[in-house]
Design a protein around this motif. Structure first.
Motif, short mmCIF file in Angstrom:
data_model
loop_
_atom_site.label_atom_id
_atom_site.label_comp_id
_atom_site.label_asym_id
_atom_site.label_seq_id
_atom_site.Cartn_x
_atom_site.Cartn_y
_atom_site.Cartn_z
N SER A 65 0.80 -1.23 -0.08
CA SER A 65 0.01 0.02 0.05
C SER A 65 0.91 1.18 0.07
CB SER A 65 -0.97 -0.09 1.50
OG SER A 65 -1.89 -1.00 1.29
N THR A 66 0.62 2.20 -0.86
CA THR A 66 1.16 3.25 -0.83
C THR A 66 0.41 4.08 0.27
OG1 THR A 66 1.48 3.68 -3.10
CG2 THR A 66 1.23 5.88 -1.88
N LEU A 111 -1.21 17.67 1.28
CA LEU A 111 -0.29 16.40 1.32
C LEU A 111 1.06 16.89 1.71
CD1 LEU A 111 -0.04 13.22 0.65
CD2 LEU A 111 0.43 14.28 -1.69
N VAL A 112 1.49 16.26 2.60
CA VAL A 112 2.98 16.34 3.22
C VAL A 112 3.97 15.52 2.61
CG1 VAL A 112 4.51 16.60 5.24
CG2 VAL A 112 2.16 17.37 5.28
N ALA A 113 3.62 14.44 2.51
CA ALA A 113 4.73 13.21 1.92
C ALA A 113 3.86 11.96 1.62
CB ALA A 113 5.70 12.90 3.06
N ARG A 114 4.45 11.23 0.76
CA ARG A 114 3.92 10.20 0.45
C ARG A 114 4.80 8.83 0.10
NH1 ARG A 114 0.44 10.94 -4.49
NH2 ARG A 114 -1.09 11.04 -2.86
N ILE A 115 4.66 7.78 0.48
CA ILE A 115 5.75 6.69 0.34
C ILE A 115 4.94 5.64 -0.36
CG2 ILE A 115 5.53 5.87 2.83
CD1 ILE A 115 8.18 5.37 2.58
N THR A 116 5.66 4.94 -1.54
CA THR A 116 5.17 3.80 -2.13
C THR A 116 5.43 2.78 -1.30
OG1 THR A 116 7.02 3.15 -3.48
CG2 THR A 116 5.65 5.15 -4.35
N TYR A 170 -1.77 16.72 11.93
CA TYR A 170 -1.02 15.77 10.92
C TYR A 170 -1.94 14.48 10.87
CZ TYR A 170 2.82 18.78 10.26
OH TYR A 170 3.84 19.84 9.90
N TYR A 171 -2.12 13.93 9.82
CA TYR A 171 -3.02 12.93 9.48
C TYR A 171 -2.11 11.69 8.63
CZ TYR A 171 -6.98 15.98 10.68
OH TYR A 171 -7.77 16.71 11.54
N CYS A 172 -2.46 10.46 9.09
CA CYS A 172 -1.93 9.37 8.32
C CYS A 172 -3.15 9.09 7.41
CB CYS A 172 -1.61 8.35 9.50
SG CYS A 172 -1.37 6.77 8.51
N ASN A 173 -2.99 8.49 6.02
CA ASN A 173 -4.01 8.41 5.35
C ASN A 173 -3.43 7.25 4.26
OD1 ASN A 173 -4.46 9.19 2.01
ND2 ASN A 173 -6.42 9.57 3.36
N PHE A 174 -4.60 6.64 3.97
CA PHE A 174 -4.45 5.43 3.05
C PHE A 174 -5.49 5.73 1.95
CE2 PHE A 174 -3.95 1.54 0.78
CZ PHE A 174 -5.64 1.07 0.91
N GLY A 175 -5.13 5.86 0.53
CA GLY A 175 -6.18 5.84 -0.34
C GLY A 175 -6.62 7.36 -0.81
N GLY A 176 -5.89 8.29 -0.32
CA GLY A 176 -6.24 9.82 -0.76
C GLY A 176 -7.52 10.29 -0.05
#
Length: 114
Positions: free
Chosen positions: A32-33, A47-52, A93-99
């Protein structure tokens, strides 16, 4: 059921550091990204950062060089190391999966102030 639980926020002086953590359950985390968002008072969420799933990061221009996103697939966890913090980094700050239409954690407050 997807659950994301953030921790690690707090009050820090300008120039200081914090490390946020996000524990994830209910998805196959290793493929999961994952994203970190933030929302300051009176402002839109960004959006602050994303990791694949392979660990390839991307950062907003405002945090590049100061923040580092990482993940530990064995622990189903994601992290955000924040260095050289500025008052303008103050936000939830929020953790997110799926946009935008995906799953969100409850958020953790980060306040940068002297």
């Amino acid at each position: 059921q997807v659950q994301l639980v953030e921790s690690g926020g707090g009050l820090v002086q300008p120039g200081g550091s914090l490390r946020l953590s996000c524990e994830v359950s209910g998805i196959i985390f290793s493929i999961s990204t994952m994203n970190w968002y933030r929302q300051a008072a009176g402002k839109q969420r960004e959006l602050v950062a994303r990791i694949t799933y392979r660990g390839i990061p991307n950062y907003a221009a405002s945090v590049k060089g100061r923040f580092t996103i990482s993940r530990d697939n064995a622990r189903n966890s994601m992290y955000l190391q924040m260095n050289s913090l500025k008052p303008e980094d103050t936000a939830v700050y929020y953790c997110n999966f799926g946009g935008d239409s995906g799953s969100w954690g409850q958020g953790t407050q980060v306040t940068v102030s002297s």
